[in-house]
Motif scaffolding. Structure first.
Motif, PDB file in Angstrom:
ATOM      1  N   UNK A 158       0.829  -1.211   0.000  1.00 58.97           N
ATOM      2  CA  UNK A 158       0.000   0.000   0.000  1.00 58.97           C
ATOM      3  C   UNK A 158       0.858   1.253   0.000  1.00 58.97           C
ATOM      4  N   UNK A 159       1.990   1.226   0.708  1.00 56.40           N
ATOM      5  CA  UNK A 159       2.852   2.412   0.671  1.00 56.40           C
ATOM      6  C   UNK A 159       3.536   2.541  -0.688  1.00 56.40           C
ATOM      7  N   UNK A 160       3.828   1.400  -1.316  1.00 56.57           N
ATOM      8  CA  UNK A 160       4.424   1.446  -2.657  1.00 56.57           C
ATOM      9  C   UNK A 160       3.415   2.012  -3.652  1.00 56.57           C
ATOM     10  N   UNK A 184       3.119   5.692  -3.148  1.00 58.61           N
ATOM     11  CA  UNK A 184       4.305   6.377  -3.670  1.00 58.61           C
ATOM     12  C   UNK A 184       4.223   6.528  -5.186  1.00 58.61           C
ATOM     13  N   UNK A 241       5.217   7.142   6.461  1.00 60.30           N
ATOM     14  CA  UNK A 241       5.320   7.138   5.002  1.00 60.30           C
ATOM     15  C   UNK A 241       4.079   7.733   4.355  1.00 60.30           C
ATOM     16  N   UNK A 268       3.805  11.216   2.137  1.00 61.12           N
ATOM     17  CA  UNK A 268       3.304  11.256   0.766  1.00 61.12           C
ATOM     18  C   UNK A 268       2.093  12.168   0.657  1.00 61.12           C
TER      19      UNK A 268
END
Lengths: 120, 122
Positions: free
Chosen positions: A80-82, A85, B82, B86
């Motif tokens: 999910x963070x990828x 991003x 994170x 973002x």
């Protein structure tokens, strides 16, 4: 017991190998979206193999449960963070460096992303 | 603390901790070199994951499995930090969804690295 030790060695060494491979990839790959591939290798394959190797080295069930919880949270949060991003980078205009035709397609992809954001 | 003999496991643990440290160093190199802010965020995310793994391995190496609780906490904190970073880099503030497109047009962090969009680092 020695079988468990051998399995644990195997998983730990494989996890270390993939972690270093992902680390080399994040430095050497040419542009941002391919560097995310290197980051993804260390986040999934390296982390999973090292934690599974530690599970075989652990003698206590509570330790194994804690390690599996860490693995579960890593597997929930890393994709999910990828994704966040990549979406943030696309919406701010970082384009994948490809050939001319593919760059045209990716710019239309960015337009579609911005349209979907404005419709929200 | 662990029933496994530590002499049999400790070389593998030392090797994997050295590999994790090498990976963290490479991520730091990318965080310093990175042409866009997203490269730096990617390297930061990787540092966080490797920190979780390093806490686990060092906890096994020293026989203190209490470190696993710290690793669990750190993995959650890493994800929240994170997503917050973002969100801030995309929107420019922490509220007011209606102003999203304006700050996207202005390019909050893109002003820093506008000349290197889709940067070719080689």
């Amino acid at each position: 017991m020695t079988a468990l030790v051998i399995i644990s060695w195997f998983f730990l060494l494989c996890g270390s190998f993939f972690a270093v491979v992902g680390g080399i990839g994040i430095v050497r790959l040419p542009e941002f979206f391919s560097r995310m591939h290197g980051g993804g290798i260390t986040d999934t394959l390296g982390a999973a193999l090292i934690i599974i190797g530690l599970c075989f080295a652990a003698g206590d069930w509570l330790v194994v449960v804690k390690l599996l919880m860490i693995l579960f949270f890593l597997f929930m949060t890393a994709p999910s963070s990828c994704h966040a991003l990549a979406r943030s980078a696309l919406s701010q205009g970082v384009k994948p460096v490809l050939e001319i035709d593919s760059v045209r397609k990716s710019s239309s992809l960015i337009d579609s992303v911005q349209k979907s954001e404005s419709s929200q | 603390m662990t029933p496994t003999a530590p002499d049999m496991m400790s070389p593998a643990l030392i090797v994997s901790s050295i590999a994790i440290l090498v990976t963290m160093m490479l991520a730091l190199v990318r965080a310093m070199l990175g042409p866009t802010v997203f490269d730096r965020v990617l390297a930061l995310n990787m540092m966080g994951t490797k920190t979780v793994l390093l806490i686990c391995v060092v906890g096994f190496l020293t026989g203190r499995t209490d470190f696993l609780d710290l690793a669990l906490l750190y993995s959650l904190m890493n994800f929240i930090g994170m997503v917050t970073l973002l969100r801030f880099s995309q929107v420019g503030h922490f509220g007011k969804l209606s102003e999203t497109m304006e700050s996207l047009d202005q390019g909050v962090f893109a002003a820093e690295d506008g000349s290197n969009k889709g940067g070719d680092s080689s």
